[in-house]
Design a protein around this motif. Structure first.
Motif, PDB file in Angstrom:
ATOM      1  N   GLY A 123       0.812  -1.210   0.000  1.00 34.79           N
ATOM      2  CA  GLY A 123       0.000   0.000   0.000  1.00 34.79           C
ATOM      3  C   GLY A 123       0.838   1.249   0.000  1.00 34.79           C
ATOM      4  N   ASP A 124       0.166   2.370  -0.175  1.00 32.29           N
ATOM      5  CA  ASP A 124       0.805   3.682  -0.168  1.00 32.29           C
ATOM      6  C   ASP A 124       0.718   4.274   1.225  1.00 32.29           C
ATOM      7  OD1 ASP A 124       1.418   3.570  -2.877  1.00 32.29           O
ATOM      8  OD2 ASP A 124      -0.486   4.486  -3.465  1.00 32.29           O
ATOM      9  N   LEU A 125       1.886   4.525   1.819  1.00 33.65           N
ATOM     10  CA  LEU A 125       1.966   5.167   3.123  1.00 33.65           C
ATOM     11  C   LEU A 125       2.347   6.621   2.912  1.00 33.65           C
ATOM     12  CD1 LEU A 125       2.073   5.089   6.243  1.00 33.65           C
ATOM     13  CD2 LEU A 125       4.506   4.521   6.011  1.00 33.65           C
ATOM     14  N   THR A 126       1.521   7.518   3.410  1.00 31.68           N
ATOM     15  CA  THR A 126       1.836   8.943   3.357  1.00 31.68           C
ATOM     16  C   THR A 126       2.229   9.379   4.757  1.00 31.68           C
ATOM     17  OG1 THR A 126       0.320   9.312   1.521  1.00 31.68           O
ATOM     18  CG2 THR A 126       0.989  11.246   2.794  1.00 31.68           C
ATOM     19  N   LEU A 127       3.454   9.865   4.861  1.00 33.07           N
ATOM     20  CA  LEU A 127       4.042  10.253   6.134  1.00 33.07           C
ATOM     21  C   LEU A 127       4.876  11.501   5.893  1.00 33.07           C
ATOM     22  CD1 LEU A 127       4.791   9.518   9.123  1.00 33.07           C
ATOM     23  CD2 LEU A 127       6.573   8.053   8.174  1.00 33.07           C
ATOM     24  N   ASN A 128       4.664  12.535   6.683  1.00 36.85           N
ATOM     25  CA  ASN A 128       5.414  13.784   6.547  1.00 36.85           C
ATOM     26  C   ASN A 128       5.250  14.381   5.145  1.00 36.85           C
ATOM     27  OD1 ASN A 128       7.047  15.700   7.866  1.00 36.85           O
ATOM     28  ND2 ASN A 128       8.885  14.906   6.873  1.00 36.85           N
ATOM     29  N   GLY A 129       4.066  14.176   4.549  1.00 35.50           N
ATOM     30  CA  GLY A 129       3.762  14.741   3.239  1.00 35.50           C
ATOM     31  C   GLY A 129       4.372  13.987   2.071  1.00 35.50           C
ATOM     32  N   ILE A 130       4.983  12.829   2.325  1.00 33.64           N
ATOM     33  CA  ILE A 130       5.636  12.035   1.283  1.00 33.64           C
ATOM     34  C   ILE A 130       4.945  10.677   1.214  1.00 33.64           C
ATOM     35  CG2 ILE A 130       7.788  10.907   0.588  1.00 33.64           C
ATOM     36  CD1 ILE A 130       9.248  13.232   2.086  1.00 33.64           C
ATOM     37  N   THR A 131       4.657  10.219   0.002  1.00 31.81           N
ATOM     38  CA  THR A 131       3.989   8.930  -0.184  1.00 31.81           C
ATOM     39  C   THR A 131       4.961   7.935  -0.802  1.00 31.81           C
ATOM     40  OG1 THR A 131       1.868  10.031  -0.490  1.00 31.81           O
ATOM     41  CG2 THR A 131       2.036   7.754  -1.272  1.00 31.81           C
ATOM     42  N   LYS A 132       5.078   6.759  -0.149  1.00 28.57           N
ATOM     43  CA  LYS A 132       5.929   5.673  -0.628  1.00 28.57           C
ATOM     44  C   LYS A 132       5.157   4.368  -0.503  1.00 28.57           C
ATOM     45  CE  LYS A 132       9.969   7.912  -0.992  1.00 28.57           C
ATOM     46  NZ  LYS A 132      10.824   7.927  -2.159  1.00 28.57           N
ATOM     47  N   SER A 133       5.502   3.404  -1.342  1.00 25.16           N
ATOM     48  CA  SER A 133       4.902   2.079  -1.258  1.00 25.16           C
ATOM     49  C   SER A 133       5.594   1.271  -0.162  1.00 25.16           C
ATOM     50  CB  SER A 133       5.049   1.358  -2.604  1.00 25.16           C
ATOM     51  OG  SER A 133       4.448   0.086  -2.540  1.00 25.16           O
ATOM     52  N   VAL A 134       4.800   0.581   0.657  1.00 20.60           N
ATOM     53  CA  VAL A 134       5.330  -0.298   1.699  1.00 20.60           C
ATOM     54  C   VAL A 134       4.616  -1.639   1.611  1.00 20.60           C
ATOM     55  CG1 VAL A 134       5.923   1.601   3.252  1.00 20.60           C
ATOM     56  CG2 VAL A 134       3.711   0.475   3.474  1.00 20.60           C
ATOM     57  N   VAL A 135       5.264  -2.685   2.151  1.00 13.86           N
ATOM     58  CA  VAL A 135       4.675  -4.018   2.187  1.00 13.86           C
ATOM     59  C   VAL A 135       4.598  -4.466   3.636  1.00 13.86           C
ATOM     60  CG1 VAL A 135       4.880  -6.425   1.464  1.00 13.86           C
ATOM     61  CG2 VAL A 135       5.607  -4.583  -0.089  1.00 13.86           C
ATOM     62  N   LEU A 136       3.417  -4.873   4.058  1.00 14.31           N
ATOM     63  CA  LEU A 136       3.196  -5.381   5.405  1.00 14.31           C
ATOM     64  C   LEU A 136       3.146  -6.900   5.364  1.00 14.31           C
ATOM     65  CD1 LEU A 136       0.262  -3.019   6.397  1.00 14.31           C
ATOM     66  CD2 LEU A 136       2.673  -2.717   6.944  1.00 14.31           C
ATOM     67  N   ASP A 137       3.886  -7.546   6.252  1.00 15.47           N
ATOM     68  CA  ASP A 137       3.774  -8.991   6.435  1.00 15.47           C
ATOM     69  C   ASP A 137       2.708  -9.210   7.497  1.00 15.47           C
ATOM     70  OD1 ASP A 137       5.779 -10.012   4.648  1.00 15.47           O
ATOM     71  OD2 ASP A 137       7.257  -9.089   5.984  1.00 15.47           O
ATOM     72  N   ALA A 138       1.567  -9.764   7.095  1.00 16.15           N
ATOM     73  CA  ALA A 138       0.398  -9.857   7.971  1.00 16.15           C
ATOM     74  C   ALA A 138       0.099 -11.292   8.356  1.00 16.15           C
ATOM     75  CB  ALA A 138      -0.812  -9.245   7.266  1.00 16.15           C
ATOM     76  N   LYS A 139      -0.442 -11.450   9.559  1.00 18.02           N
ATOM     77  CA  LYS A 139      -0.808 -12.769  10.071  1.00 18.02           C
ATOM     78  C   LYS A 139      -2.173 -12.679  10.750  1.00 18.02           C
ATOM     79  CE  LYS A 139       0.372 -15.597  13.930  1.00 18.02           C
ATOM     80  NZ  LYS A 139      -0.017 -14.981  15.095  1.00 18.02           N
ATOM     81  N   LEU A 140      -3.067 -13.582  10.359  1.00 18.03           N
ATOM     82  CA  LEU A 140      -4.372 -13.685  11.005  1.00 18.03           C
ATOM     83  C   LEU A 140      -4.194 -14.313  12.377  1.00 18.03           C
ATOM     84  CD1 LEU A 140      -7.511 -13.717  11.015  1.00 18.03           C
ATOM     85  CD2 LEU A 140      -7.348 -15.947   9.895  1.00 18.03           C
ATOM     86  N   ASN A 141      -4.718 -13.649  13.408  1.00 16.56           N
ATOM     87  CA  ASN A 141      -4.682 -14.207  14.759  1.00 16.56           C
ATOM     88  C   ASN A 141      -5.927 -15.032  15.047  1.00 16.56           C
ATOM     89  OD1 ASN A 141      -2.225 -12.944  15.366  1.00 16.56           O
ATOM     90  ND2 ASN A 141      -3.279 -11.080  15.981  1.00 16.56           N
TER      91      ASN A 141
END
Length: 192
Positions: free
Chosen positions: A123-141
């Motif tokens: 997804g696109d993370l917008t932080l401090n006015g800057i948008t970059k693509s990040v990948v989250l490693d997710a786990k269903l609990n």
């Protein structure tokens, strides 16, 4: 950081059963969702901070999980550092120079199921006015009816690492680590 938040879709994607006619909306349980961040401070210690009480929603398409989406946002000033002076420094021009209405946001762009209870959420993370693509490693609990609320609920964890300088927040790097580790734990409930 905030990056929020984000694994809700994974929890729902991973638990797909019968196909639904249209996406189902889930909302984050703000009281049980946190983002913990940590970084190395001069090699002497690991410093921690947190975001909590943020909002977000998941549009889950059970028939086509890849078409699901996650959005999360939170005010920068909702950051918790545990020390008023550190918070003040983070909000200063050395780092965020944050305004009262400045937000951190995450919007998913792709979901890839990687196992029975795991997924990668890009997804696109917008932080401090800057948008970059990040990948989250997710786990269903866990997913099921909430024992007190009596409606569908899902809980999951996710991790990722951000590079501060990618968001113009690299002051004092490399002495204070440029990499910030995120641990995300959230709950989401089926919307009324």
């Amino acid at each position: 950081m905030k990056t929020t938040l984000f694994a809700g879709a994974a929890a729902l994607v991973l638990s797909a059963g019968l196909a639904a006619a249209e996406p189902v909306k889930y909302v984050l349980d703000s009281s049980h969702s946190q983002i913990l961040f940590s970084y190395n401070h001069l090699g002497y210690s690991t410093s921690y901070g947190m975001f909590s009480g943020f909002e977000g929603e998941i549009q889950f398409d059970e028939a086509d999980p890849a078409a699901s989406s996650v959005t999360v946002s939170m005010p920068v000033k909702s950051m918790i550092t545990g020390w008023a002076e550190r918070f003040g420094h983070f909000m200063s021009p050395d780092f965020f120079a944050a305004t009262d209405d400045e937000m951190v946001s995450f919007t998913s762009t792709a979901i890839e199921v990687t196992g029975d209870a795991t997924a990668k959420i890009t997804g696109d993370l917008t932080l401090n006015g800057i948008t970059k693509s990040v990948v989250l490693d997710a786990k269903l609990n866990q997913k099921g009816d909430h024992p007190m609320a009596g409606k569908p609920w899902a809980g999951f964890d996710a991790t990722t690492t951000l590079v501060r300088s990618d968001y113009a927040l690299g002051k004092f790097a490399p002495y204070v680590s440029d990499e910030v580790d995120l641990k995300i734990s959230i709950e989401a409930m089926k919307a009324d």
